[in-house]
Scaffold this motif. Sequence first.
Motif: not given
Length: 387
Positions: A88-98, A108-118, A123-128
């Motif tokens: 998340e930090v890396k993604a935030h920095i990348d977004r800030s830089v861009e 491309a950034d939007t797709k990357k964010d959506e993939a990360l959210k998915d 993983i949350k569902e698996l942990l639950n």
Amino acid sequence: MLIKKYLVKNMNEAMTRIRYELGKDAIIISQRKVRESGVKGYFKPKLIEVTAALENSKVDKKKSKKVSEVDNFKDSLNSIKSIFEKEEVKAHIDRSVEIEKPSISEKADTKKDEALKDEVKEIKELLNKVIKNTNKEKEALVAVDFLRDMDIEENLLEDINLENYEDIESFKDELKEVLKRDIEVVNKDLKGNVVLIGPTGVGKTTTIAKLAGRLALIEKKKVGLITIDTYRIGAVEQLKTYAEIMNIPFKVVITLKEMEEAINSLSGCDVVLVDTTGRSSKNTMQISELRAFIQKVNSSNISLVISGTTKNKDIDAILSGYGEINYEDTIVTKLDETTSYGCLYNIAKKSSKPISYITVGQNVPDDIKVPSKDEIIKLILGEESVC
């Protein structure tokens, strides 16, 4: 050393809580009666304050055993959490830089964010799911521990799914319904010839004396006593003494012919109680000999006497060995000599016979009673104690 205090209504409740929280290695340091704090405490029965302790080495061992899996699971969660935080930090920095730079590819950034959210969502569902399964296993373990503390055989509860409840109280509610269904109690009017059978040392002679006292002194019936227990030293003298105190006729029988004569001589009695010799349930020859005497008595009123201190495996052997004799019900003795009463359910379930009496002490004739089904269930669940 870990020291804990418990405020309980009785020692049975204290033992259950101590075993569950501290384990079987815990020891009781002290116990004293106290009143509940406040004005209301003066109008309520006294409670028992029990102090228990557990050595540190055993505490660490117990904790490490129960907590190891949870710790491993927590470590895994922390590792995943740190990875997510870095991402998340890396993604935030990348977004800030861009943002600062001229953006060339917002899609491309939007797709990357959506993939990360998915991925996070998956993983949350698996942990639950893992946490839910872990909680189920933990609750099942609590139920198993409770059954073992109450000395109830788990394999007899075929209808109960140990994972199918929210907490221990809901499990106890479900267990209570099973006990109501499986346990039968009979309050019979004793008359004619009554025979008590069972292995050695279960208290048949004392139970006979209690029944004789109950019938002769309380119910004012004419009672006769017969014993064929001539093998055990002092058995005849013990029952003879009771008969003399209660002023009732008493006969000693050695042979089958003498049994027939004794029954005929006591034909004028309302009830004739027959005390038999304790026989090993494994010895088929002795069981056959006992059956021959019972046939001479010509009675359908036969009770199997089993001690409440008998081990569960021995209960199986006793019920199997005496199955050749068509007994009508069971009498459970020596409940004052045990702290758990699951044997009542084990005996009732395995024998498929009703319980007619329980004995709770050595006093003649007081310490014998016809229990209600509710009383037996409360004893089994540890809600009440006989002493």
